[in-house]
Enzyme design. Structure first.
Site, short mmCIF file in Angstrom:
data_model
loop_
_atom_site.label_atom_id
_atom_site.label_comp_id
_atom_site.label_asym_id
_atom_site.label_seq_id
_atom_site.Cartn_x
_atom_site.Cartn_y
_atom_site.Cartn_z
N ASP A 1 4.87 -33.60 -3.58
CA ASP A 1 5.62 -34.02 -2.40
C ASP A 1 5.11 -33.08 -1.31
OD1 ASP A 1 7.44 -33.97 -0.26
OD2 ASP A 1 9.05 -34.71 -1.53
N HIS A 2 4.32 -33.60 -0.37
CA HIS A 2 3.61 -32.67 0.51
C HIS A 2 4.57 -31.84 1.37
CE1 HIS A 2 3.98 -35.81 3.65
NE2 HIS A 2 3.75 -34.85 4.52
N HIS B 1 10.98 -36.65 0.48
CA HIS B 1 10.99 -35.51 1.37
C HIS B 1 12.41 -35.04 1.73
CE1 HIS B 1 6.89 -36.62 1.51
NE2 HIS B 1 6.94 -37.47 2.50
C1 BG6 Z 1 4.53 -39.70 3.93
C2 BG6 Z 1 5.02 -41.08 4.25
O1 BG6 Z 1 4.98 -39.29 2.68
O2 BG6 Z 1 5.00 -38.79 4.92
C3 BG6 Z 1 4.60 -41.50 5.65
O3 BG6 Z 1 4.53 -41.99 3.29
C4 BG6 Z 1 5.01 -40.47 6.66
O4 BG6 Z 1 5.14 -42.77 5.97
C5 BG6 Z 1 4.56 -39.08 6.24
O5 BG6 Z 1 4.42 -40.82 7.90
C6 BG6 Z 1 5.16 -38.02 7.16
O6 BG6 Z 1 4.61 -36.76 6.85
P1 BG6 Z 1 4.57 -35.61 7.96
O7 BG6 Z 1 4.03 -34.43 7.23
O8 BG6 Z 1 3.67 -36.11 9.06
O9 BG6 Z 1 5.99 -35.44 8.44
#
Ligand code: BG6
Length: 476
Positions: free
Chosen positions: A177-178, A240
């Site tokens: 989960d980044h 997230h």
């Molecule tokens: C991803 C989603 O996990 O996270 C995307 O699939 C979203 O839809 C993105 O745009 C948002 O990541 P960040 O790091 O730009 O907030």
């Protein structure tokens, strides 16, 4: 620390896709450039496209803005391409033999397989990896990184977990989960557990409610087809936002081992109240931006929500009765992710009514103003007792925040699972979110609020926060 007899190979399955070009390629390049990788670390991209090595390098380079020719050449010296399908065990066996051949007899042949694939291919790819012998750990470690979404509901997540556990041990599975790789998200742990002043007030006695907002300004862009089957709850909230909630609400872990941390996150997620469909409808707001139905890949009659807000409760002694309100959406007025902890007002005001004075609030800004902001009430200079709200702010120095994928890829390479999800966390998150997804699907268009792109989303999402309370927006 790896020694000279270790060789590490990162195999990206699904290497011709957007994730590889936008995130994984740049992350690996920066890790290589900054010397963060173990010695003898190389990468192999696997996909069905018939790229040559040099075409693959060109494809990767398009994902990077700033690199000198010499850095690039040094990096691509360790990057190969292998054409084939990730679900074909013969292809994977050939690749396995090629990697083994490139290792000396005494080498530890460590591998990370990164599934940068369509989620519908995860199960067959895991089976093919196992059948090809690629997951055999006799001569080195085998770790598998699996992108989100992990399942589409509780049942499918359980099925995928159980399949993964037939071919891998839990400690070989890195569910990514980044958000967990963002410095500002990791800072939640430091902020809470390396300071002692917040712990005594981090509970229902002092906290009125918690807001978690992950808002985006862009629409679905080129991902309409994927997004339309997913929607905001599956795409953002189950992963997230649930992880942010877990980090805010968890108890202090007894140590810094990956499992001590993940035990506490899993425990608090398991304590989030399961709701029924009536509660789900009455305690959520969903919207769809005008123009969404015209996006490429989207069903013109779609009732998929591009904005969602839900109210949750954590049934523990610490959090009893404290609402956690979560919202996320696309095509909104700004891109911002933040957590606002709003404290209770003093039991009595001795300064009379004063509109300027807000309850104390702690805002943890995940992005774009990475930092922490504590709001407190202060006297305005001059006669009388005019009160204003001021803040103590900290911002991370610009330019020092690394991309989340860089951090997480390195963790997977060195075998640190701290910031990856365990099967029980994933299953709890789906258990929490499924009733909302199901209630929204059953309700169809009824209750789906249209909103203008560039707006704050459906206006009545404010009602979820509670009477006299407001969403915190922008810099807090
Ligand atoms: C991803 C989603 O996990 O996270 C995307 O699939 C979203 O839809 C993105 O745009 C948002 O990541 P960040 O790091 O730009 O907030």
């Amino acid at each position: 620390m790896q020694n000279q007899t270790q060789k590490t190979t990162v195999v990206v399955l699904g290497a011709s896709g957007d994730l590889t070009q936008r995130k994984l390629g740049p992350a690996l390049f920066h890790l290589s450039k900054t010397g963060a990788l173990p010695d003898r670390c190389s990468f192999i991209g696997v996909a069905r496209s018939k790229f040559t090595n040099s075409e693959f390098h060109t494809f990767l380079r398009e994902g990077l803005a700033d690199q000198s020719d010499s850095d690039w050449q040094e990096f691509t010296g360790n990057v190969d391409y292998f054409a084939g399908s990730s679900t074909d065990h013969e292809t994977l066996a050939e690749l396995d033999a090629q990697i083994t051949f490139g290792c000396g007899e005494k080498d530890r042949d460590n591998r990370v397989y990164y599934l940068a694939l369509k989620p519908s291919l995860y199960a067959d790819t895991l089976i093919a990896l196992a059948e090809s012998g690629s997951l055999n750990e006799t001569n080195g470690s085998r770790r598998v990184v699996i992108e989100k979404p992990f399942g589409t509901d509780l049942e499918s997540a359980k099925e995928l977990n159980s399949l993964a556990h037939t071919v891998l041990n839990e400690d070989q599975i890195y569910r990514i989960d980044h958000y967990l790789g963002k410095d500002t998200v990791q800072n939640i742990l430091v902020f809470r557990f390396a300071n002692s002043i917040f712990e005594p007030i981090w509970n229902r006695n002092y906290i009125d409610h918690v807001q978690i907002s992950v808002l985006e300004d862009l629409g679905v862009e080129s991902r309409g087809a994927y997004y339309d089957t997913s929607g905001v709850l599956r795409d953002m909230v189950q992963s997230h936002l649930m992880q942010l909630l877990a980090l805010i609400a968890m108890e202090p872990p007894a140590s810094s081992t990956p499992d001590a941390l993940r035990d506490e996150k899993a425990k608090v997620l398991s304590a989030v109240r399961t709701v029924d469909s009536t509660y789900a409808i009455e305690n959520s707001v969903r919207g769809q931006y005008n123009g969404y139905l015209d996006e490429v890949g989207v069903d013109p009659a779609s009732t998929t929500a591009t904005f969602g807000a839900v109210k949750l409760f954590v049934d523990t002694w610490r959090w009893q009765g404290v609402p956690f309100v979560l919202r996320s959406g696309k095509a909104l007025e700004r891109k911002t992710s933040e957590i606002a902890i709003e404290f209770k007002r003093p039991p009595q005001s001795i300064f009379g009514d004063n509109d300027e004075a807000r309850p104390n609030r702690l805002v943890i800004s995940i992005q774009p103003h990475e930092g922490v902001n504590l709001e407190f009430v202060n006297k305005s200079p001059g006669a009388g007792s005019n009160l204003t709200t001021e803040s103590l702010e900290f911002h991370f120095p610009k330019g020092e925040i690394r991309d989340a994928y860089e951090r997480l890829l390195l963790d997977a390479i060195i075998g640190d699972a701290t910031h990856f999800n365990r099967s029980d966390e994933i299953e709890s998150s789906w258990r929490i979110i499924d009733p909302f997804i199901n209630a929204w699907v059953s309700a169809g268009r009824a209750g789906l609020k249209p909103y203008e792109p560039g707006s704050i989303g459906p206006v009545d999402s404010e009602s979820l926060v509670g009477e006299g309370r407001k969403w915190v927006t922008g810099d807090g």
